[in-house]
Enzyme design. Structure first.
Site, short mmCIF file in Angstrom:
data_model
loop_
_atom_site.label_atom_id
_atom_site.label_comp_id
_atom_site.label_asym_id
_atom_site.label_seq_id
_atom_site.Cartn_x
_atom_site.Cartn_y
_atom_site.Cartn_z
N TRP A 123 83.65 6.56 93.12
CA TRP A 123 84.14 7.42 92.03
C TRP A 123 83.82 6.80 90.67
O TRP A 123 83.57 7.51 89.70
CB TRP A 123 85.66 7.60 92.21
N HIS A 127 89.27 0.76 95.23
CA HIS A 127 89.74 0.83 93.85
C HIS A 127 91.10 0.14 93.72
O HIS A 127 92.13 0.71 94.10
CB HIS A 127 89.86 2.31 93.48
N LYS A 164 88.83 1.40 80.59
CA LYS A 164 88.16 2.21 79.56
C LYS A 164 88.71 1.77 78.20
O LYS A 164 87.96 1.54 77.24
CB LYS A 164 88.42 3.71 79.79
N SER A 169 90.46 0.31 85.45
CA SER A 169 90.26 1.75 85.54
C SER A 169 90.48 2.45 84.21
O SER A 169 89.82 2.13 83.24
CB SER A 169 91.16 2.29 86.65
C1 GCU Z 1 91.31 8.60 88.27
C2 GCU Z 1 90.31 8.96 87.19
C3 GCU Z 1 89.48 7.74 86.76
C4 GCU Z 1 90.39 6.59 86.45
C5 GCU Z 1 91.31 6.31 87.60
C6 GCU Z 1 92.34 5.21 87.36
O1 GCU Z 1 90.63 8.33 89.45
O2 GCU Z 1 89.51 9.99 87.67
O3 GCU Z 1 88.70 8.06 85.64
O4 GCU Z 1 89.62 5.47 86.10
O5 GCU Z 1 92.05 7.48 87.88
O6 GCU Z 1 92.76 5.01 86.23
O7 GCU Z 1 92.74 4.58 88.35
#
Ligand code: GCU
Length: 415
Positions: A341, A391, A254, A250
């Site tokens: 998402w 997720h 990134k 997540s």
């Molecule tokens: C939030 C955010 C995402 C990210 C996620 C995470 O949902 O909006 O961009 O990837 O957290 O880090 O679990």
């Protein structure tokens, strides 16, 4: 070749409002001035540096040059980890101006191996003490989000020990012949919207109290922290420095892909469910938007990125350009059906949009024109997988990561 610490963002890039609007994913092989790259030399000498400068200028912020040297201290060595299958070390990595916080790397290396071991490196959300059952592992002293297990008053406590073992599944990874190296995100940049702690304030110029509009923000700092862990790993004779794979979930996924894009010492990258600002298109219409991510997490990207909140179509790149920076090295996007998402379909389009660069460089790209069925791994240079569920990161995901790494890097030898 080591390509960390690229030249500073090129001066003279236009304001967001001056950039042309492009509905589809921009072609990574076309320069900002419209010139199409015609040779590998041109890609390497001109377009790659330009793309790196563009991503830093408009999105992640400028990362500092790498330190001239790092200093490491090894502590709490345990040669009998997992019943003797592995050796654990905790390595403090010091770098930067004096008083810059250190990175505490938890390193677990298989004992039975033929030569140096390939390694999975990644940042964890809640501290090294959460990913193993080991009362000796140091607790992070830095700020921690309240939702981390065992966290009290934004600090780690013993109550969190061993609470996230499945997330990293370290014993499974060891059983497959790979080492694991991980550190807590807060060692580098605690995940809150100011820049008062972590490493970033230590790089301010005199008089500066927050990052400038094109200075690095949190995602870039995490990525840069991964580079410092690589600085150490390549000096460790137990590790195969040609087989450093980076994984992250997540927001930390990134960081994983940014780290790989900016450092060729990383051999393979798996940004897991990384979504917007990582693996999903900024132009995507599903899931999280640029505006939404910049509003909820203003500290992740530089200030300039906010200028695209209502006009992501003006970005002079999309995330396929970030994947293209990793080319020709392998990249696997992994997703989950319910995690809309993170825009799993859009992520597949991002891989498609990077394919031309892989082929241009003479290697295979994405060996599929449609998303694979759930549970089926596309294991080419540009890989993709989607599983049922939501997720999260866990044991089943690691099976996919390991299968992919075996395919792309070769199965590790076990003595
Ligand atoms: C939030 C955010 C995402 C990210 C996620 C995470 O949902 O909006 O961009 O990837 O957290 O880090 O679990």
């Amino acid at each position: 070749t080591q390509v960390v610490g690229e030249p500073a963002a090129m001066a003279g890039f236009p304001e967001a409002s001056q950039l042309p609007s492009q509905a589809g994913l921009p072609d990574p092989l076309v320069m900002l001035d419209g010139h199409r790259v015609t040779s590998k030399e041109e890609w390497l000498a001109k377009r790659r540096p330009e793309l790196k400068a563009l991503f830093q200028h408009y999105m992640y912020g400028q990362m500092p040059s790498p330190p001239e040297k790092i200093a490491t201290t090894v502590a709490r060595v345990d040669p009998n980890y997992f019943g003797g299958k592995a050796t654990k070390k905790e390595v403090a990595i010091a770098f930067g101006p004096s008083a810059t916080p250190e990175i505490y790397l938890l390193l677990v290396v298989p004992n039975r191996k033929e030569g140096p071991a390939p390694v999975f490196l990644g940042i964890n959300f809640c501290g090294n003490h959460t990913v193993v059952n080991d009362p000796k592992v140091a607790l992070p002293a830095s700020w921690m989000p309240k939702n981390c297990p065992g966290c009290t008053d934004n600090r780690a406590t013993d109550a969190g020990r061993g609470s996230q073992i499945q997330v990293w599944s370290i014993e499974d990874v060891i059983d497959r012949g790979y080492a694991v190296a991980t550190f807590y995100s807060g060692d580098v940049a605690p995940d809150h919207p100011d820049f008062t702690d972590g490493i970033i304030p230590h790089y301010y110029k005199p008089g500066q109290s927050k990052p400038g509009p094109h200075d690095w923000a949190t995602v870039a700092a995490w990525a840069w922290g991964l580079h410092r862990a690589v600085d150490y790993l390549i000096t460790n004779p137990e590790i195969d420095k040609a087989k450093i794979a980076v994984v992250g979930h997540s927001r930390l996924g990134k960081a994983a892909i940014v780290a790989a894009a900016f450092d060729e010492r990383i051999a393979l990258v798996i940004p897991h469910q990384a979504g917007c600002g990582g693996t999903a298109p900024s132009r995507g219409k599903v899931g999280e938007s640029v505006k939404r991510i910049n509003t909820s997490f203003p500290h992740w990207f530089d200030d300039e990125f906010k200028a695209f909140n209502d006009q992501p179509d003006r970005l002079p790149f999309d995330q396929n350009g970030l994947v293209a920076l990793v080319a020709p090295r392998p990249v696997l996007f992994t997703n989950a059906v319910d995690d809309t998402w993170a825009n799993p379909e859009g992520q597949f389009e991002v891989l498609k949009g990077a394919d031309s660069v892989y082929r241009f460089l003479g290697v295979e790209g994405l060996e599929a024109d449609r998303m694979p069925e759930t549970g089926k791994l596309i294991d080419g240079r540009l890989g993709y997988h989607i599983r049922p569920g939501k997720h999260s990161m866990g044991k089943d995901d690691w099976k996919v990561f390991l299968d992919y790494a075996d395919r792309q890097l070769g199965k590790p030898g076990v003595s």
